[in-house]
Design an enzyme around this catalytic site. Structure first.
Site, mmCIF file in Angstrom:
data_model
loop_
_atom_site.group_PDB
_atom_site.id
_atom_site.type_symbol
_atom_site.label_atom_id
_atom_site.label_comp_id
_atom_site.label_asym_id
_atom_site.label_seq_id
_atom_site.Cartn_x
_atom_site.Cartn_y
_atom_site.Cartn_z
ATOM 1 N N THR A 33 -9.084 0.097 9.949
ATOM 2 C CA THR A 33 -9.350 -1.346 10.682
ATOM 3 C C THR A 33 -7.368 -1.596 10.738
ATOM 4 O O THR A 33 -7.461 -1.820 12.046
ATOM 5 C CB THR A 33 -8.575 -2.241 9.535
ATOM 6 O OG1 THR A 33 -8.827 -0.977 7.942
ATOM 7 C CG2 THR A 33 -10.036 -2.489 8.602
ATOM 8 N N ILE A 51 -12.861 2.016 0.649
ATOM 9 C CA ILE A 51 -12.750 1.931 -0.428
ATOM 10 C C ILE A 51 -13.275 2.149 -1.315
ATOM 11 O O ILE A 51 -12.879 1.638 -2.864
ATOM 12 C CB ILE A 51 -11.087 2.242 -0.867
ATOM 13 C CG1 ILE A 51 -10.548 1.196 -0.188
ATOM 14 C CG2 ILE A 51 -10.540 3.013 0.591
ATOM 15 C CD1 ILE A 51 -8.352 1.435 -1.276
ATOM 16 N N TYR A 140 2.255 -6.929 -2.522
ATOM 17 C CA TYR A 140 1.778 -5.821 -2.444
ATOM 18 C C TYR A 140 2.713 -5.285 -2.953
ATOM 19 O O TYR A 140 2.215 -3.925 -3.823
ATOM 20 C CB TYR A 140 2.623 -5.574 -0.877
ATOM 21 C CG TYR A 140 3.076 -3.501 -0.590
ATOM 22 C CD1 TYR A 140 1.856 -3.118 0.743
ATOM 23 C CD2 TYR A 140 3.861 -3.503 -0.539
ATOM 24 C CE1 TYR A 140 1.913 -1.482 0.296
ATOM 25 C CE2 TYR A 140 3.977 -1.696 0.235
ATOM 26 C CZ TYR A 140 3.317 -1.156 0.168
ATOM 27 O OH TYR A 140 2.892 0.118 0.538
ATOM 28 N N LYS A 144 0.956 -2.664 -5.162
ATOM 29 C CA LYS A 144 1.249 -0.981 -5.686
ATOM 30 C C LYS A 144 1.176 -0.727 -7.059
ATOM 31 O O LYS A 144 0.576 1.052 -7.537
ATOM 32 C CB LYS A 144 2.255 -0.073 -5.004
ATOM 33 C CG LYS A 144 1.345 -0.219 -3.642
ATOM 34 C CD LYS A 144 0.954 1.276 -3.008
ATOM 35 C CE LYS A 144 -0.066 1.205 -1.656
ATOM 36 N NZ LYS A 144 -0.656 2.089 -1.594
HETATM 37 O O1 LIG Z 1 10.575 -6.540 13.838
HETATM 38 C C1 LIG Z 1 11.254 -6.503 12.863
HETATM 39 C C2 LIG Z 1 10.205 -5.870 11.736
HETATM 40 C C3 LIG Z 1 10.994 -5.417 10.673
HETATM 41 N N1 LIG Z 1 11.879 -5.691 10.069
HETATM 42 C C4 LIG Z 1 13.064 -5.349 9.247
HETATM 43 O O2 LIG Z 1 12.976 -4.439 9.562
HETATM 44 C C5 LIG Z 1 13.239 -3.975 7.322
HETATM 45 C C6 LIG Z 1 11.849 -2.739 7.069
HETATM 46 O O3 LIG Z 1 10.568 -3.400 7.266
HETATM 47 P P1 LIG Z 1 9.292 -3.193 7.762
HETATM 48 O O4 LIG Z 1 8.741 -3.533 8.072
HETATM 49 O O5 LIG Z 1 9.799 -1.451 8.720
HETATM 50 O O6 LIG Z 1 9.145 -1.739 6.411
HETATM 51 P P2 LIG Z 1 9.011 -2.971 5.112
HETATM 52 O O7 LIG Z 1 10.028 -2.482 3.968
HETATM 53 O O8 LIG Z 1 8.966 -4.585 4.824
HETATM 54 O O9 LIG Z 1 8.091 -2.026 4.517
HETATM 55 C C7 LIG Z 1 7.603 -0.777 4.786
HETATM 56 O O10 LIG Z 1 8.011 0.041 3.807
HETATM 57 C C8 LIG Z 1 8.169 -0.169 1.891
HETATM 58 C C9 LIG Z 1 8.571 0.721 1.333
HETATM 59 O O11 LIG Z 1 10.087 0.215 1.444
HETATM 60 C C10 LIG Z 1 6.751 -0.552 1.747
HETATM 61 O O12 LIG Z 1 5.734 1.138 1.807
HETATM 62 C C11 LIG Z 1 5.835 -0.951 2.982
HETATM 63 O O13 LIG Z 1 4.468 -0.637 2.890
HETATM 64 C C12 LIG Z 1 6.395 -0.701 4.514
HETATM 65 O O14 LIG Z 1 5.415 -1.215 5.666
HETATM 66 C C13 LIG Z 1 12.698 -5.175 6.720
HETATM 67 O O15 LIG Z 1 13.824 -5.964 6.424
HETATM 68 C C14 LIG Z 1 12.572 -6.301 8.097
HETATM 69 O O16 LIG Z 1 12.693 -7.303 7.744
HETATM 70 C C15 LIG Z 1 12.687 -6.393 11.553
HETATM 71 O O17 LIG Z 1 13.962 -6.799 11.683
HETATM 72 N N2 LIG Z 1 11.689 -6.457 12.424
#
Ligand SMILES: O=c1ccn([C@@H]2O[C@H](COP(=O)(O)OP(=O)(O)O[C@H]3O[C@H](CO)[C@H](O)[C@H](O)[C@H]3O)[C@@H](O)[C@H]2O)c(=O)[nH]1
Length: 304
Positions: A33, A51, A140, A144
């Site tokens: 997916t 899974i 999420y 986890k």
């Molecule tokens: O286009 C974007 C995408 C993200 N962000 C910001 O960047 C930061 C990081 O975003 P990510 O989506 O890269 O990561 P997350 O922290 O939301 O989540 C990731 O890290 C987590 C652990 O912190 C989890 O494990 C999860 O599975 C993984 O996707 C966030 O503040 C988000 O708001 C932006 O500003 N613009």
């Protein structure tokens, strides 16, 4: 035999490659997916299944499996807020199904991908160590954590051995910029196309960015970690604004970022204490600038 769920995905495929480099036999379980057939190591056996499939043991010979690296999951924090049922279905029920297979076939050990960025919630102190209170802000983060607790329960009930790795924000080659997660690959992808990335909120939110090769290495070392919960990060805090500037300089992008609305269910500041991982012999080796350079090179190549 090693079973890697999510082995066609971003982190899972790097674990598979390292296992194969170290001469382990590997089975990949992935339903593609979000995983990608192109990531599948040709030396591994590939099984296309979910899974949550109750008949998994008709597709995989669990009798031969010694350790399960459970990486398959719904990984998007923001999607979990929109669709908590799907997140719980994959991350909670999927994990229970894997544990049931392990119980049925008496498999010794699970190495579980948990989230250091999502289970603690908004930190009471920084950096966050493994004994920090659990206070997730998203389905999420909760799913986890529930996975972790099921694993500990199976340890108490059936003696299943485990290593739970609470990852920081993992980035690196093969992270798909088309999903909504993975800010580094998203920003690089946009800037290489000479488009402005969107920063959610004010961009002062911080994360701990850890390179995928270092995370894969931690997974192999975890084969020797007995019933431990371990943060895997860098203990360094980087804001989304800083990140934008680092990538902008690396690429030579001339534009600016666009600021959009902040997303619900997100923590504001976080970075992980990694004393425990260090005491177990692991430390991150690739710093953020070097890691970003590698992702930029990789993305230039795949887009050619
Ligand atoms: O286009 C974007 C995408 C993200 N962000 C910001 O960047 C930061 C990081 O975003 P990510 O989506 O890269 O990561 P997350 O922290 O939301 O989540 C990731 O890290 C987590 C652990 O912190 C989890 O494990 C999860 O599975 C993984 O996707 C966030 O503040 C988000 O708001 C932006 O500003 N613009």
């Amino acid at each position: 035999m090693m079973l890697v769920t999510g082995g066609a995905g971003f982190i899972g495929s790097h674990i598979v490659d390292k296992l194969i480099e170290n001469n382990y036999d590997v089975i990949i379980l992935d339903n593609l997916t979000t995983g990608n057939k192109a990531n599948v190591n040709p030396k591994a056996e590939f099984v296309n299944a979910d899974i949550r499939d109750k008949t998994l043991d008709e597709k995989i010979n669990f009798k031969d499996v010694d350790v399960v690296f459970h990486q398959a999951a719904q990984i998007n924090v923001r999607n979990s807020v929109e669709n908590p049922m799907y997140d719980g279905d994959v991350n909670i029920l999927g994990t229970i199904n894997i544990l049931e297979m392990m119980r049925k076939y008496d498999i010794d050990k699970i190495i579980f991908a948990s989230s250091g960025g999502a289970v603690y919630g908004e930190p009471n102190y920084l950096p966050v160590d493994e004994s920090h209170t659990i206070n997730p802000l998203s389905p999420y983060g909760l799913s986890k954590y529930v996975g972790e607790e099921y694993i500990k329960l199976y340890n108490r009930l059936y003696g299943l051995e485990y290593a739970i790795l609470r990852y920081a924000n993992v980035y690196g080659e093969r992270q798909d910029p088309k999903g909504e997660a993975g800010v580094i690959s998203i920003f690089i992808d946009r800037m290489l196309k000479n488009e402005s990335p969107v920063i959610f909120g004010d961009g002062n939110q911080t994360r701990d960015f850890v390179y995928v090769g270092d995370v894969a290495k931690a997974n192999l070392m975890a084969l020797n970690w007995k019933n431990e919960i371990v943060n895997i990060g860098t203990e360094k805090e980087t804001s989304v604004n800083e990140l934008f500037n680092i990538i902008k300089n690396e690429i030579g992008f001339k534009g600016n970022a666009i600021y959009g609305r902040a997303r619900e269910g997100e923590v504001y500041r976080i970075y992980l204490d990694i004393k425990k991982a260090k005491s177990l012999g692991w430390r991150p080796e690739v710093d953020l600038k070097e890691g970003i350079k590698r992702v930029v090179d990789w993305m230039k190549n795949i887009n050619r």
